[in-house]
Every structure is written in structure tokens, then in C-alpha cells.
Design an enzyme around this catalytic site. Structure first.
Site, PDB file in Angstrom:
ATOM      1  N   HIS A  46      -8.728  49.142 105.756  1.00 12.52           N
ATOM      2  CA  HIS A  46      -9.171  48.445 104.543  1.00 12.52           C
ATOM      3  C   HIS A  46      -9.574  49.447 103.471  1.00 12.52           C
ATOM      4  CE1 HIS A  46      -9.562  44.978 107.390  1.00 12.52           C
ATOM      5  NE2 HIS A  46      -8.982  44.401 106.363  1.00 12.52           N
ATOM      6  N   ASN A  47      -8.568  50.072 102.867  1.00 12.04           N
ATOM      7  CA  ASN A  47      -8.788  51.077 101.829  1.00 12.04           C
ATOM      8  C   ASN A  47      -7.895  50.747 100.630  1.00 12.04           C
ATOM      9  OD1 ASN A  47      -6.141  52.027 102.498  1.00 12.04           O
ATOM     10  ND2 ASN A  47      -7.045  53.145 104.229  1.00 12.04           N
ATOM     11  N   ALA A  48      -7.903  51.608  99.625  1.00 14.15           N
ATOM     12  CA  ALA A  48      -7.173  51.312  98.381  1.00 14.15           C
ATOM     13  C   ALA A  48      -5.658  51.288  98.587  1.00 14.15           C
ATOM     14  CB  ALA A  48      -7.545  52.327  97.300  1.00 14.15           C
ATOM     15  N   VAL A  49      -5.171  51.971  99.632  1.00 19.62           N
ATOM     16  CA  VAL A  49      -3.722  51.945  99.886  1.00 19.62           C
ATOM     17  C   VAL A  49      -3.314  50.555 100.391  1.00 19.62           C
ATOM     18  CG1 VAL A  49      -1.784  53.098 101.020  1.00 19.62           C
ATOM     19  CG2 VAL A  49      -3.834  54.407 100.437  1.00 19.62           C
ATOM     20  N   HIS A  50      -4.162  49.934 101.213  1.00 21.73           N
ATOM     21  CA  HIS A  50      -3.908  48.552 101.635  1.00 21.73           C
ATOM     22  C   HIS A  50      -3.876  47.636 100.399  1.00 21.73           C
ATOM     23  CE1 HIS A  50      -4.304  44.580 103.432  1.00 21.73           C
ATOM     24  NE2 HIS A  50      -5.513  44.435 102.909  1.00 21.73           N
TER      25      HIS A  50
ATOM     26  N   ASP B   4      -1.227  39.624 102.151  1.00 17.79           N
ATOM     27  CA  ASP B   4      -2.328  40.260 102.881  1.00 17.79           C
ATOM     28  C   ASP B   4      -1.960  40.550 104.333  1.00 17.79           C
ATOM     29  OD1 ASP B   4      -4.854  41.315 103.216  1.00 17.79           O
ATOM     30  OD2 ASP B   4      -5.788  39.383 103.624  1.00 17.79           O
TER      31      ASP B   4
ATOM     32  N   HIS C 160      -8.750  42.208  96.342  1.00 18.05           N
ATOM     33  CA  HIS C 160      -9.099  41.219  97.378  1.00 18.05           C
ATOM     34  C   HIS C 160      -9.952  41.760  98.523  1.00 18.05           C
ATOM     35  CE1 HIS C 160      -5.936  43.046  99.807  1.00 18.05           C
ATOM     36  NE2 HIS C 160      -6.415  42.367 100.832  1.00 18.05           N
ATOM     37  N   ASP C 161      -9.982  43.075  98.750  1.00 22.07           N
ATOM     38  CA  ASP C 161     -10.784  43.647  99.845  1.00 22.07           C
ATOM     39  C   ASP C 161     -11.769  44.699  99.348  1.00 22.07           C
ATOM     40  OD1 ASP C 161     -10.273  42.404 102.311  1.00 22.07           O
ATOM     41  OD2 ASP C 161      -8.405  43.493 102.609  1.00 22.07           O
TER      42      ASP C 161
ATOM     43  N   GLN D 108      -1.048  43.346 118.413  1.00 22.88           N
ATOM     44  CA  GLN D 108      -0.014  43.038 117.427  1.00 22.88           C
ATOM     45  C   GLN D 108       0.817  41.816 117.817  1.00 22.88           C
ATOM     46  OE1 GLN D 108       0.213  44.300 114.298  1.00 22.88           O
ATOM     47  NE2 GLN D 108      -1.755  45.078 115.018  1.00 22.88           N
TER      48      GLN D 108
END
Length: 397
Positions: free
Chosen positions: A125-129, A275, A165-166, A326
Site C-alpha cells: 500500500h504505497n504510491a506505486v499501488h 483496486d 484511494h489508499d 492468491q
């Protein structure tokens, strides 16, 4: 510690943050001139970003609407500025800056704040996501079934919600915040705790940057509310609610995209798809995301062990293997949603491609699970458990 010393330290970090923001703004100015094909007049010694990297980043942006876009590479080429660079590019593609009369300085201030408030220490959950979800959102906004009906406001909200969104995600899920009595859990009464925080943080940054301050008050209020409605739709605990409504609309063939309320609902669905679209990407990209999200789960499990708390579902590295997590996630969460999206797009080329990748990736994880799991220690396989367990509070991978 001496109060003055502590204060000085605080002042220093604030200054450092301001400097970092300033630098990323300067970096962006430098980049945007390049992306417009003009040679920057900055002396070579200043090269805030290597021109060759920027050239490659600019070339990548010409393919930003393709499904195999490599956001990890793009993030490296933009020196960790993938979210700001991508959003500015897409705002230009849609001419949103002109349409909403946005101030470029304020826009950059806002996007810089958003990017900065993602935690780069989070494996997932970082800016790349956020940039990845935004790029997926762009692909969905271009779907023929949707594109012709969208207003500039719809596009603006879709991209903004995807990017933010995150924001400020702590890297742990809602049950963790509740059982550790985190202040956010009580603030939002244990309901959509993280999503409410992402939304309210976004509203705070919108107001602080003044991005919408030139718009009529009722319009900016409406934008804030609709952003909230979109971001709150990403709460995985509400997955079934949205899926059932979507399925019903498709069964009844009663979606009317002339209606603003129906377009808003489809934007919610599009954001939910974006998402959780990692398993619908090519294996090389998909696998990286899967490993990152599981690493974040395992770190939460380690924290829980450290504090003598019960280890949350999916967070025990000993018993929850990446393939098992997964396969469960794909079977119970991703497949059902994307099958309906596939129906909605009257299958478009993109949604067919996504389902193809999804099935291939699921097969890949299945063979990996067989290879890794000794028959006597069958890992607590999510795939065989009811979907409640999978969705339970694990903030969307």
C-alpha cells in the site's frame, strides 16, 4: 529531552518535508517541459532527473492506455514520482486543467501531498499501488461502453479517487486497528475505518492545497462527497453488496448511463476493479504485486506475534503460503467481480484479456502451490474456505 531540542527537531522535519515537496514540484516542472518535447533550460549540472530517464518515461506515457504498462519501471524512471507524473499527464490528456480552470501550482501541491502521504515503507500500500490503480482506472474509463457517456467531472472524480484511494495507509488492516484500539477505529466507529481515513485525508489535502477554492462552494462540497462515495466503495467488506447490485443491473439490463447516479455506480465498480486488478495483469507484474501484498500481511502477523495478539487470517507466514492466499483471493473476490465486468463491457478486448490473464495466473499459482506444499502439511488453504474469511477485514490487496 529538553523541550526546545524536541521542538527544533520537529521544525527540522517539517522543513525537510517542505524541501522534499518543493523538490518534487521542481522535478515535475522539469519533467513536464520534457514531456511536451521542449528542451529544459536548466543547466546540465542541475539535472534533477537524468534526461535520458525522462525521455524513456515520456515514451512510456505514450503507451499509458495499454494493459501491460509496467508501473514499476515507470516509477524508477520518474525517480519515485510515478503518481504525480501519471496524474498530470492524464489531466492533460483529458484537458481537465482547462475545463476546471485548475491552477497548475495548486494541482502540483495537491498531487505532491498525496504522493508524499503514501508510506513508501509499505511493501504494497504505497504510491506505486496508487499509480497502478490510476493507470487501470484510465484503461477502464476508455472502455467504449463507458467512454461516450462520461462527463469531465466523472473523469476527474474517477482519476482523483484512484490516486488518493489508499492515502496514508498504515500497512495493517481494519481488525488490527480495532484490536489495538487505534484512535482511527474509534473515530470511525469500527466501520470502513481505513477507507474513511483515506477519504478524510484527501479532503484535508484538497482544502489545504486550495485546488478547488475557485469553484462554487456547493460544487466543491459535491466533489468531496462523491470522492468519499467512490473511495468508500473500495472497502472489501462491502464486496458482496456491490457485486449483487451490479449483477442485478446486468440481469435486468436496466443500466442507463445517461443517468448521473448510474454513471456514479459504474465508477464505483470501475474503481473496485482497478483496486483488485493485480491478478488480471501479465504474470511478471501480477506476481510482484502478489508477493508484495503477502509480505505486508506477514509483517502484520509478525507485529501481532510481537504484541501477543491472535494472528489474523492470511497473516501467518508459516501456514498461509503466497499461492494459497492468491488462489483464495482470485476465486472468491477477483473472478466474480471481473466476470460481471466482462458482461458489462459486452466483452471488450480489454476485459477478455484481463480474464485470460486471470485464469493463467490462477493456474500458475496452483502449480506453485502443488510444488511447494508437502502433502502432510497442507497449508491452511484459503481456497477451500468460505469467502467470509478471505474478505474479513484484509484491506484490499
Amino acid at each position: 529531552g529538553h523541550p526546545f531540542v524536541a521542538q527544533q527537531g520537529e521544525v527540522e522535519t517539517v522543513t525537510r518535508r517542505k524541501v522534499k515537496r518543493l523538490l518534487s514540484f521542481q522535478r515535475y516542472c522539469h519533467a513536464s517541459r520534457l514531456l511536451r518535447g521542449l528542451v529544459p533550460h536548466t543547466p546540465r549540472s542541475l539535472h534533477l532527473l537524468d534526461d535520458d530517464y525522462l525521455g524513456q518515461a515520456a515514451h512510456m506515457l505514450s503507451k499509458v492506455g495499454t494493459w501491460n504498462f509496467d508501473i514499476f519501471l515507470f516509477d524508477r524512471l520518474t525517480n519515485g514520482n510515478s503518481l504525480v507524473t501519471l496524474m498530470c499527464h492524464l489531466f492533460n490528456v483529458y484537458d481537465l486543467i482547462h475545463h476546471f480552470q485548475l491552477d497548475m501550482v495548486k494541482l502540483n501541491r495537491f498531487l505532491g501531498m498525496v504522493q508524499e502521504d503514501y508510506h513508501s515503507q509499505n511493501p504494497y500500500h504505497n504510491a506505486v499501488h496508487a499509480a497502478d490503480v490510476t493507470q487501470a482506472m484510465y484503461c477502464y474509463l476508455k472502455e467504449p461502453k463507458l467512454a461516450e457517456h462520461l462527463s469531465p467531472l466523472d473523469v476527474f472524480l474517477g482519476l482523483m479517487a484512484a490516486a488518493a484511494h489508499d492515502v496514508d495507509h498504515p500497512g495493517v488492516n481494519q481488525p488490527f486497528l480495532i484490536k489495538t484500539r487505534h484512535h482511527l477505529a474509534s473515530l470511525y466507529q469500527n466501520t470502513s475505518v481505513l477507507e474513511s481515513h483515506h477519504w478524510r485525508s484527501t479532503v484535508g489535502m484538497l482544502r489545504e492545497s486550495g485546488l478547488l477554492s475557485h469553484l462554487p462552494a456547493d460544487m466543491s462540497r459535491d466533489i468531496e462527497q462523491r470522492l468519499g462515495s467512490l473511495i468508500l466503495a473500495t472497502d472489501i467488506n462491502r464486496q458482496n453488496e456491490f457485486l449483487m447490485t451490479f449483477r442485478e443491473h446486468l440481469d435486468n439490463q436496466d443500466l442507463d448511463l445517461q443517468l448521473a447516479s448510474h454513471r456514479h455506480f459504474i465508477l464505483q465498480i470501475a474503481l473496485k476493479c482497478a483496486d483488485i486488478c493485480n491478478p488480471c495483469r501479465v504474470w511478471e507484474l501480477s506476481r510482484q504485486w502478489s508477493e508484495r501484498v503477502c509480505e505486508e500481511f506477514y509483517r502484520q502477523g509478525d507485529l501481532e506475534k510481537k504484541f501477543d495478539l491472535e494472528i489474523s487470517p492470511l497473516c501467518n507466514q508459516q501456514s498461509d503460503s503466497v499461492p494459497a492466499i492468491q488462489i483464495g483471493f482470485i476465486s472468491y473476490i477477483v473472478e466474480p467481480l471481473f466476470e460481471e465486468w466482462h458482461r458489462f463491457t459486452e466483452p471488450s478486448l480489454l476485459s477478455q484479456t484481463m480474464l485470460d490473464h486471470l485464469h493463467k495466473n490462477k493456474a500458475n499459482w496452483s502449480s506453485l502451490r502443488c510444488a511447494h506444499t508437502p502433502s502432510d502439511v497442507q497449508s491452511r488453504s484459503q481456497a477451500e474456505e468460505p469467502e467470509g474469511e478471505v474478505g474479513e477485514g484484509s484491506d484490499i490487496p
